[in-house]
Each structure stands twice: as structure tokens, then as C-alpha cells.
Scaffold this motif. Structure first.
Motif, PDB file in Angstrom:
ATOM      1  N   ARG A 147      35.301  26.661  64.345  1.00 26.23           N
ATOM      2  CA  ARG A 147      36.639  26.249  63.927  1.00 26.23           C
ATOM      3  C   ARG A 147      36.914  26.755  62.512  1.00 26.23           C
ATOM      4  N   VAL A 148      38.127  27.255  62.314  1.00 25.27           N
ATOM      5  CA  VAL A 148      38.535  27.785  61.010  1.00 25.27           C
ATOM      6  C   VAL A 148      39.665  26.917  60.469  1.00 25.27           C
ATOM      7  N   PRO A 149      39.462  26.249  59.329  1.00 25.08           N
ATOM      8  CA  PRO A 149      40.549  25.464  58.738  1.00 25.08           C
ATOM      9  C   PRO A 149      41.557  26.380  58.060  1.00 25.08           C
ATOM     10  N   LEU A 150      42.850  26.036  58.141  1.00 25.58           N
ATOM     11  CA  LEU A 150      43.899  26.906  57.615  1.00 25.58           C
ATOM     12  C   LEU A 150      44.896  26.099  56.797  1.00 25.58           C
ATOM     13  N   ALA A 151      45.456  26.759  55.800  1.00 22.95           N
ATOM     14  CA  ALA A 151      46.475  26.130  54.967  1.00 22.95           C
ATOM     15  C   ALA A 151      47.519  27.174  54.605  1.00 22.95           C
ATOM     16  N   LEU A 152      48.737  26.722  54.389  1.00 23.24           N
ATOM     17  CA  LEU A 152      49.839  27.559  53.916  1.00 23.24           C
ATOM     18  C   LEU A 152      50.119  27.149  52.481  1.00 23.24           C
ATOM     19  N   ARG A 153      50.053  28.130  51.550  1.00 24.07           N
ATOM     20  CA  ARG A 153      50.172  27.799  50.136  1.00 24.07           C
ATOM     21  C   ARG A 153      51.278  28.617  49.486  1.00 24.07           C
ATOM     22  N   LEU A 154      51.933  28.027  48.531  1.00 21.73           N
ATOM     23  CA  LEU A 154      53.053  28.653  47.829  1.00 21.73           C
ATOM     24  C   LEU A 154      52.580  29.850  47.013  1.00 21.73           C
ATOM     25  N   VAL A 155      53.378  30.932  47.038  1.00 20.41           N
ATOM     26  CA  VAL A 155      53.136  32.105  46.191  1.00 20.41           C
ATOM     27  C   VAL A 155      54.408  32.356  45.395  1.00 20.41           C
ATOM     28  N   ASP A 156      54.302  32.289  44.068  1.00 21.70           N
ATOM     29  CA  ASP A 156      55.484  32.422  43.223  1.00 21.70           C
ATOM     30  C   ASP A 156      55.657  33.829  42.661  1.00 21.70           C
ATOM     31  N   GLU A 157      54.596  34.658  42.708  1.00 27.15           N
ATOM     32  CA  GLU A 157      54.666  36.020  42.183  1.00 27.15           C
ATOM     33  C   GLU A 157      54.127  37.005  43.221  1.00 27.15           C
ATOM     34  N   PRO A 158      54.805  37.169  44.349  1.00 26.48           N
ATOM     35  CA  PRO A 158      54.286  38.019  45.429  1.00 26.48           C
ATOM     36  C   PRO A 158      54.144  39.476  45.033  1.00 26.48           C
ATOM     37  N   GLU A 159      54.863  39.926  43.984  1.00 25.58           N
ATOM     38  CA  GLU A 159      54.763  41.319  43.565  1.00 25.58           C
ATOM     39  C   GLU A 159      53.366  41.673  43.060  1.00 25.58           C
TER      40      GLU A 159
END
Length: 419
Positions: A322-334
Motif C-alpha cells: 500500500r502506498v499512502p498519498l497526499a495532495l499538497r499546495l504548490v505556490d511557486e510551480p515555476e
């Protein structure tokens, strides 16, 4: 400014999460709708092209030295070879016991009933039954930098193995694994004497059968010593562990996700930056009726989820456990792979296991917040970790195809027809 924004987003998500429910997708109560209206619950599934863009996958944030486990494989998936290296610490140098009502300390003793106890992660093991071989390591190595090709690879010293995968000496022992959460391999007293030497290079674990792979959650050496001057039936138990003095070396490297593919996890902790356009519209009336679409801010969101379908990961690096996953904010994608990631944004923990046909990322609170705030960032990183907790890397990685979907379950109101 940045800290105020992050605080505001956290507060908005917390309020939204408290207001929204992922349970029964129907509103009730006379005060929920205008007089003369009824509630209608609908489901809409949008294709990836309407809301989803992959900005790139990146890896190299962790290595095998970061892992809390060891992996051994022999041409698993047709390519993957992995050996485990371990040195043991905790052997007794002297023992204290009681004889004739007197406490005695002895530096002369014999090892008896000694065995290796290998904790097996059954969910990350394949190709059973197989034979685990224990070889004497014939070359010094550095646990933090050893690789398949190099025993030491520090800034000041770079020493290749004389035998790739860990230079092996004599075969010390072997054992067959078929099932269960552990494998016990007996060791002779002579073998333990060699491993207990402070100059010992430890052991190299391999697996004999082609196509096998095993993941060890722990590696311990357990046994007893019999002091020479004690009564014959006097034995003292001990446990020697490898602690941080162990590492997996493997070849080839974990593959990078191709363009358009969402790659996540693995021994190098891959992550993918995603731009989500959650400012969608949905039908504003019941099924079978014709009407204009309305924005998400005009309906009650019950469930919103990103659906990703897995595709094969080559070179034997597909995740078995099993692989735990999370979605996290990115404020500087460049900044690409160097972009700092912020707080987690899923409604709840998400995991993906072998055999699952779809990954469900619950984003109800996030969607509600973004639908009401046009100026908020919409770039996020899909990473392998428990929500809000940085976890050790899994050895296997996950790839998801470009055919993502967005599932929206919502409730709206329609006017009752006049009699």
C-alpha cells in the motif's frame, strides 16, 4: 503575505470541511430551499481535458538510505536486481552470571542457538517460495552512500565494488521462504564468531530464484551464549540488530514518469505537479430536462473526487504494498522539482494498493474553497506520504495515465411545476 495566505486557505478549508459532508448526498429540512422548490441530486464525471494538466514529474528527494526496510530481488519484473547489506551491532563482549551464589563476569563464552530473524512484509513480496542466501561481505562499505556499483561514494572517497551489488565472500547460510511474516535462518557458532568481530563487513542478502522479490521490515540476529566457567546449562540470551547500518543496493534506477504520466512514490520519492481547474459548471436541472449549466458555487457539493487510473511501472518498480498519498499546495510551480510544497489538502487519507483499478483523491473541501475564491493558487503536488505526516519512501512507485476524471456529486434546487 505568504504566511497570511496560507493561514487563510487553511481556515477556509477547515470551515468548508466542517460544513460539507461526504455521506448522504441529499439535503433535508424545510429551511434548505426556497418555498415551492424540491432538491435534486446529480452526478457529473468530467474528462481530464476539462480540469487537469500535468506540469511534470520529479524525483530524487530520497534514496535507499532513507528507507526503513531492505529489499532483495532477482530479475524481478525481468530487470530489477536488489541486494541487502547489513552489519550487526550488540554482540556481548562479556557476560555476567551467578554461580555458587556469587556473581561472575566472563569474557570467554560460546555462541549457541543463534539464528537470523527476518521480518517479511508479505504485501511487498512476490515469487514465493524462494531461497534467501546470506553471504559474508568481503569488502568494506558505507551505509549512507553504497550503491549497486560503489561500496563508498562520499565527497572525499569513491570506491567501486569489486563485485557489483556487494562483494561476496563465503556463503554463510540460507533459508527457504514460503509464507508467514518472518523467515528464520539458523547460523553456526563459527559464523556468529566471524560476524561479531568488530572488523566484520557484515553480510550480503540475495535471493536465488529468478523473478522473486522480498521486502524485510527488520533484520535481527538472536541467540544465546554459554559462559565457559558457568554450569553447562547456563545460557544468556542476546539480540544483535543492524539499526541504521544497513542499506539496499539495486539496479536499474527507478524510472522517471514519461510526459503526461503522473508518477508518484518509489525509493526516490517521485512527485507530480498538477494544475487543477476546479472552476467547472454543471447542469442546473434534473436529468432529462434541458437547462443552462451553473457554476459549482451555485450548488451544494456533496462529493468531489479526482479519479486516476494506474498504468504499469517498468523495470520491476511497480508498487506491491500500500502506498499512502497526499495532495499538497504548490505556490511557486515555476521552480519545478525545487518548488516548495505546503499543507495537505485532501479531505482524508488516500492510499493505493496492488489490484486497485482506480485512485480516488477526495477534494470536496478544496473544490468548494476554490470555487468561491478565484484568486487562490491551483497548482498542487501529488506525493507519497500520509496526510500531514512525512513517511519513509516506499520502494515501489505508482504511474497513473493521462485519462483522469473528475467526479462531482451535487445537490441543486428546482421549482415545483405549477398545477
Amino acid at each position: 503575505m505568504q504566511s497570511r495566505f496560507l493561514f487563510g486557505l487553511l481556515a477556509a478549508l477547515a470551515l468548508t470541511a466542517a460544513a460539507c459532508s461526504d455521506q448522504t448526498p441529499v439535503l433535508s429540512g424545510d429551511d434548505q430551499f426556497p418555498p415551492g422548490s424540491i432538491s435534486v441530486t446529480r452526478e457529473v464525471i468530467l474528462p481530464a481535458s476539462a480540469f487537469f494538466e500535468t506540469l511534470g514529474s520529479f524525483s530524487g528527494y530520497t534514496s535507499a538510505a532513507s528507507a526503513s526496510y531492505l529489499v532483495v530481488a532477482n530479475q524481478y519484473g525481468g530487470e530489477l536486481n536488489a541486494h541487502a547489506l547489513a552489519r550487526f551491532r550488540g554482540f556481548p563482549r562479556n557476560v555476567t552470571y551467578v554461580r555458587d551464589n556469587l556473581s561472575r563476569t566472563d569474557t570467554l563464552f560460546t555462541f549457541v542457538n543463534t539464528r537470523l530473524v527476518l521480518g517479511v512484509d508479505t504485501l511487498a513480496t512476490a515469487g514465493r517460495p524462494f531461497t534467501v542466501q546470506v553471504w559474508e561481505a568481503a569488502q568494506s562499505w558505507h551505509a549512507r552512500t553504497a550503491t549497486w556499483t560503489h561500496a563508498v561514494d562520499t565527497a572525499g572517497v569513491r570506491t567501486p565494488w569489486t563485485e557489483p551489488g556487494g562483494t561476496r565472500g563465503a556463503l554463510l547460510a540460507q533459508g527457504t521462504y514460503a509464507a508467514g511474516d518472518s523467515l528464520v535462518i539458523p547460523l553456526t557458532a563459527a559464523v556468529v564468531e566471524r560476524l561479531s568481530d568488530t572488523l566484520s563487513n557484515g553480510v550480503v542478502f540475495t535471493v536465488a530464484e529468478t523473478g522473486a522479490r522480498v521486502e524485510f521490515s527488520d533484520v535481527l540476529l538472536r541467540g544465546s551464549v554459554r559462559p565457559d566457567s558457568a554450569n553447562p546449562d547456563t545460557t544468556i540470551a542476546f539480540t544483535a540488530g543492524s539499526g541504521g547500518d544497513r542499506v539496499t543496493v539495486y539496479t536499474p534506477e527507478q524510472p522517471n514518469a514519461p510526459e503526461g504520466i503522473v508518477g508518484v512514490g518509489g525509493i526516490r520519492s517521485a512527485r507530480t505537479l498538477l494544475r487543477l481547474n476546479l472552476e467547472q459548471t454543471v447542469p442546473g436541472c434534473a436529468a432529462g430536462q434541458t437547462c443552462a449549466n451553473v457554476p459549482l458555487s451555485a450548488v451544494r457539493l456533496n462529493q468531489v473526487a479526482v479519479l486516476l487510473r494506474p498504468v504499469d511501472v517498468p523495470r520491476g518498480f511497480g508498487a506491491l504494498n500500500r502506498v499512502p498519498l497526499a495532495l499538497r499546495l504548490v505556490d511557486e510551480p515555476e521552480l519545478g522539482g525545487a518548488a516548495p510544497i505546503g499543507q495537505t489538502l485532501l479531505d482524508q487519507d488516500a492510499t493505493f494498493a496492488r489490484g486497485d483499478t482506480v485512485l480516488v483523491l477526495p477534494v470536496t473541501a478544496l473544490t468548494t474553497t476554490l470555487a468561491a475564491n478565484d484568486s487562490l493558487p491551483r497548482t498542487f503536488a501529488l506525493v507519497s506520504e500520509l496526510t500531514g505526516i512525512e513517511s519513509p519512501p516506499t520502494f515501489g512507485a505508482l504511474f497513473f495515465g493521462p485519462d483522469a476524471r473528475l467526479r462531482i456529486v451535487y445537490t441543486l434546487t428546482t421549482r415545483r411545476p405549477l398545477p
